[in-house]
Design a protein around this motif. Structure first.
Motif, mmCIF file in Angstrom:
data_model
loop_
_atom_site.group_PDB
_atom_site.id
_atom_site.type_symbol
_atom_site.label_atom_id
_atom_site.label_comp_id
_atom_site.label_asym_id
_atom_site.label_seq_id
_atom_site.Cartn_x
_atom_site.Cartn_y
_atom_site.Cartn_z
ATOM 1 N N TYR A 22 -24.030 -12.410 -12.903
ATOM 2 C CA TYR A 22 -22.643 -12.862 -12.811
ATOM 3 C C TYR A 22 -22.501 -13.939 -11.741
ATOM 4 C CZ TYR A 22 -21.382 -8.807 -15.686
ATOM 5 O OH TYR A 22 -21.273 -7.884 -16.696
ATOM 6 N N ARG A 33 -17.359 -14.375 -9.229
ATOM 7 C CA ARG A 33 -18.212 -13.406 -9.923
ATOM 8 C C ARG A 33 -17.347 -12.414 -10.705
ATOM 9 N NH1 ARG A 33 -19.231 -8.346 -9.296
ATOM 10 N NH2 ARG A 33 -18.175 -8.224 -7.326
ATOM 11 N N LYS A 37 -17.302 -11.732 -14.691
ATOM 12 C CA LYS A 37 -17.551 -10.387 -15.222
ATOM 13 C C LYS A 37 -16.429 -9.966 -16.172
ATOM 14 C CE LYS A 37 -18.417 -5.633 -13.948
ATOM 15 N NZ LYS A 37 -18.297 -4.586 -12.984
#
Length: 149
Positions: A22, A33, A37
């Motif tokens: 990620y 991140r 995700k």
């Protein structure tokens, strides 16, 4: 369903290397991140991403012969024949087709002797098959799994 350029970029990156983290993906698309995700989870939930997998080179794994088959089947036995063939470990893929042939099938085997065994013992033995045509691959110029954006 509509997807933006970031979704498309994420899918392109994952199609090239499904092992990217990620964090690495976030750097490539300019998001956090957590945002990456969440987007990937959303793409999985919507069925855009079916699964993450590895692509194995069949030749290097001992499957030296790759052949395509056009198989005609009695209509009433189509589902049963297709499932029977799909369950065979030598069958890499199988599709119901329009046109003159009912099923289109890709088979991987170790050598020509095993191709003969497959044809005679595992294909011709299936009740409901009325015609079989095959073509052996001599050289692969391009092969792709999944959809390319």
């Amino acid at each position: 369903m509509k997807y933006d350029e970031i979704d498309k970029k994420l899918l392109e990156e994952l199609a090239e290397d499904g092992r990217l983290s990620y964090v690495e993906l976030a750097e490539k698309v300019g998001l956090s991140r957590v945002a990456v995700k969440d987007r990937i989870q959303n793409l999985k939930e919507k069925g855009v991403i079916e699964k993450f997998t590895v692509v194995i080179n069949s030749e290097k794994f001992g499957k030296q012969v790759s052949a395509f088959f056009e198989v005609d089947v009695e209509p009433k036995q189509l589902q049963e024949v297709a499932q029977n063939l799909a369950d065979n470990p030598n069958v890499a893929s199988i599709y119901q087709m329009t046109g003159p042939s009912t099923l289109h099938m890709h088979v991987l085997v170790e050598d020509f002797q095993m191709l003969e065994v497959f044809i005679n013992n595992e294909l011709y033995a299936v009740e409901g098959i009325t015609r079989v045509e095959s073509s052996v691959i001599l050289k692969r110029f391009k092969s792709r799994t999944g959809y390319k954006l």
